[in-house]
Design a protein around this motif. Sequence first.
Motif, PDB file in Angstrom:
ATOM      1  N   GLY A  21     -12.373  10.052 -57.731  1.00  0.00           N
ATOM      2  CA  GLY A  21     -12.558  10.770 -58.676  1.00  0.00           C
ATOM      3  C   GLY A  21     -11.751  12.334 -58.610  1.00  0.00           C
ATOM      4  N   PHE A  22     -12.069  13.218 -57.378  1.00  0.00           N
ATOM      5  CA  PHE A  22     -11.137  13.870 -57.139  1.00  0.00           C
ATOM      6  C   PHE A  22     -10.097  14.357 -56.918  1.00  0.00           C
ATOM      7  N   LEU A  23      -9.339  13.185 -56.448  1.00  0.00           N
ATOM      8  CA  LEU A  23      -8.226  12.865 -56.644  1.00  0.00           C
ATOM      9  C   LEU A  23      -7.588  12.456 -58.476  1.00  0.00           C
ATOM     10  N   ALA A  24      -8.145  11.531 -58.309  1.00  0.00           N
ATOM     11  CA  ALA A  24      -7.771  11.423 -60.189  1.00  0.00           C
ATOM     12  C   ALA A  24      -7.734  12.714 -60.716  1.00  0.00           C
ATOM     13  N   ALA A  25      -8.582  13.630 -60.405  1.00  0.00           N
ATOM     14  CA  ALA A  25      -8.423  14.937 -61.443  1.00  0.00           C
ATOM     15  C   ALA A  25      -7.570  15.226 -60.390  1.00  0.00           C
ATOM     16  N   VAL A  26      -7.045  15.530 -60.019  1.00  0.00           N
ATOM     17  CA  VAL A  26      -6.281  16.487 -59.115  1.00  0.00           C
ATOM     18  C   VAL A  26      -4.618  15.774 -60.103  1.00  0.00           C
ATOM     19  N   GLY A  27      -4.525  14.527 -59.461  1.00  0.00           N
ATOM     20  CA  GLY A  27      -3.195  13.639 -60.588  1.00  0.00           C
ATOM     21  C   GLY A  27      -3.094  13.721 -61.356  1.00  0.00           C
ATOM     22  N   ALA A  28      -4.483  14.328 -62.887  1.00  0.00           N
ATOM     23  CA  ALA A  28      -4.241  13.917 -63.711  1.00  0.00           C
ATOM     24  C   ALA A  28      -3.618  15.822 -64.169  1.00  0.00           C
ATOM     25  N   LEU A  29      -3.994  16.885 -63.593  1.00  0.00           N
ATOM     26  CA  LEU A  29      -3.094  17.876 -63.679  1.00  0.00           C
ATOM     27  C   LEU A  29      -2.054  18.765 -63.037  1.00  0.00           C
ATOM     28  N   LEU A  30      -1.508  17.396 -61.893  1.00  0.00           N
ATOM     29  CA  LEU A  30       0.262  17.330 -61.731  1.00  0.00           C
ATOM     30  C   LEU A  30       1.094  16.758 -63.332  1.00  0.00           C
ATOM     31  N   ILE A  31       0.192  15.606 -63.461  1.00  0.00           N
ATOM     32  CA  ILE A  31       1.437  14.899 -64.304  1.00  0.00           C
ATOM     33  C   ILE A  31       1.336  15.671 -65.960  1.00  0.00           C
ATOM     34  N   LEU A  32       0.335  16.011 -66.212  1.00  0.00           N
ATOM     35  CA  LEU A  32      -0.012  16.939 -67.535  1.00  0.00           C
ATOM     36  C   LEU A  32       0.359  17.962 -67.148  1.00  0.00           C
ATOM     37  N   GLY A  33       0.489  18.682 -66.023  1.00  0.00           N
ATOM     38  CA  GLY A  33       1.915  19.815 -66.529  1.00  0.00           C
ATOM     39  C   GLY A  33       2.423  19.922 -66.502  1.00  0.00           C
ATOM     40  N   ASN A  34       2.831  18.672 -66.462  1.00  0.00           N
ATOM     41  CA  ASN A  34       4.717  18.400 -66.786  1.00  0.00           C
ATOM     42  C   ASN A  34       5.648  17.215 -67.666  1.00  0.00           C
ATOM     43  N   GLN A  35       4.262  17.395 -68.844  1.00  0.00           N
ATOM     44  CA  GLN A  35       4.740  16.894 -70.055  1.00  0.00           C
ATOM     45  C   GLN A  35       4.510  18.236 -71.018  1.00  0.00           C
ATOM     46  N   ARG A  36       5.686  18.071 -71.950  1.00  0.00           N
ATOM     47  CA  ARG A  36       6.275  18.733 -73.110  1.00  0.00           C
ATOM     48  C   ARG A  36       4.652  19.559 -73.823  1.00  0.00           C
ATOM     49  N   ASP A  37       3.658  18.557 -74.254  1.00  0.00           N
ATOM     50  CA  ASP A  37       2.387  19.114 -74.404  1.00  0.00           C
ATOM     51  C   ASP A  37       2.020  20.256 -73.700  1.00  0.00           C
TER      52      ASP A  37
END
Length: 322
Positions: A21-37
């Motif tokens: 769960g912790f690693l998934a949260a970190v991954g979510a921040l990383l991938i969403l930070g690169n989205q246009r929106d």
Amino acid sequence: MPRSNDPGLLLHGLDGSNPLGFLAAVGALLILGNQRDCSGDMARMGSKATTGGWLPVLMGCGNNEDDVCAAAARALTGAPDTILDIGNHTQNNKDFNKFPFHADDFAAVLDDWTDGSPERRDVDLLAAFGTEIYPDQRNGDFQCTAFKMVRSGDSSRQGMLHYAKKIRQRVTDHAVKRTLFERWDYGDEDYSLRWDPIENQPYALRWRDPSKSKTADGPGTMVVANCLAFEALRLMPCMPIGTKAHTTGFQEVGHRRRFVWPIWTPCVNAETLRSLLSLRDLHQIPLNRFMLHARGVREVYGAWVVRPNQYYSNFASAEPIS
């Protein structure tokens, strides 16, 4: 952090006390930070104490769950696969996807990948995969990340990178929502990276021989959680210390290995989080709680690595570190 009127989104599905769960949260921040929106300068994450434990709070990505899920699904399915194919090779007319593989081959991959203008994601993943310095004396393979908990690879293509590639093909908007915003149902029957303690089920404690039973007899998995967690490796590089490879976040205690991670409350961006995860203070025994609190860290969890057989490892259930 500057004051903001953004209430953020509480990610109800991601338990901060679960390493996956912790690693998934970190991954979510990383991938969403690169989205246009979801601007990389604005995407931030903190944690909130709830009756169900510590949950991540995502800020800077809007407040619509469906939009966030769609953006996360686009990011996961749209990322190039090339980095996941570096372990492909043929031996005795059989195709393998091996991880780790020979250190000389890994060194050649590093040289090829850094020639030109590589994507930052790919460079970070290569740094996370391991180091060619001081190869394994038994077989000449590079020393790889401590997050490798599945077999190295065989003619059935059972390597870690192959797992990561296959599970990404199962990502949908609905699967993302089940992971980020709903209680995990473990309804997916697919590969996992074995980072969830629920998968630590020794044969002797099962009611049926797993080699003779159906998949449904054991726990399922959460495919998107594994996909997001794999992206989190970008903040967990390996480095040679002495003659051994050490993975960010892991500590050696005697002959045992433990993954240690912080729970922080201020909302920070990915680059601040990169520094936070490598804090020396997280690995002091005993912890200096005063210094950690000054940095916004409210809890520190640890999960021991257990090895039920020669092919696989698991995390044991996590517990707060004193």
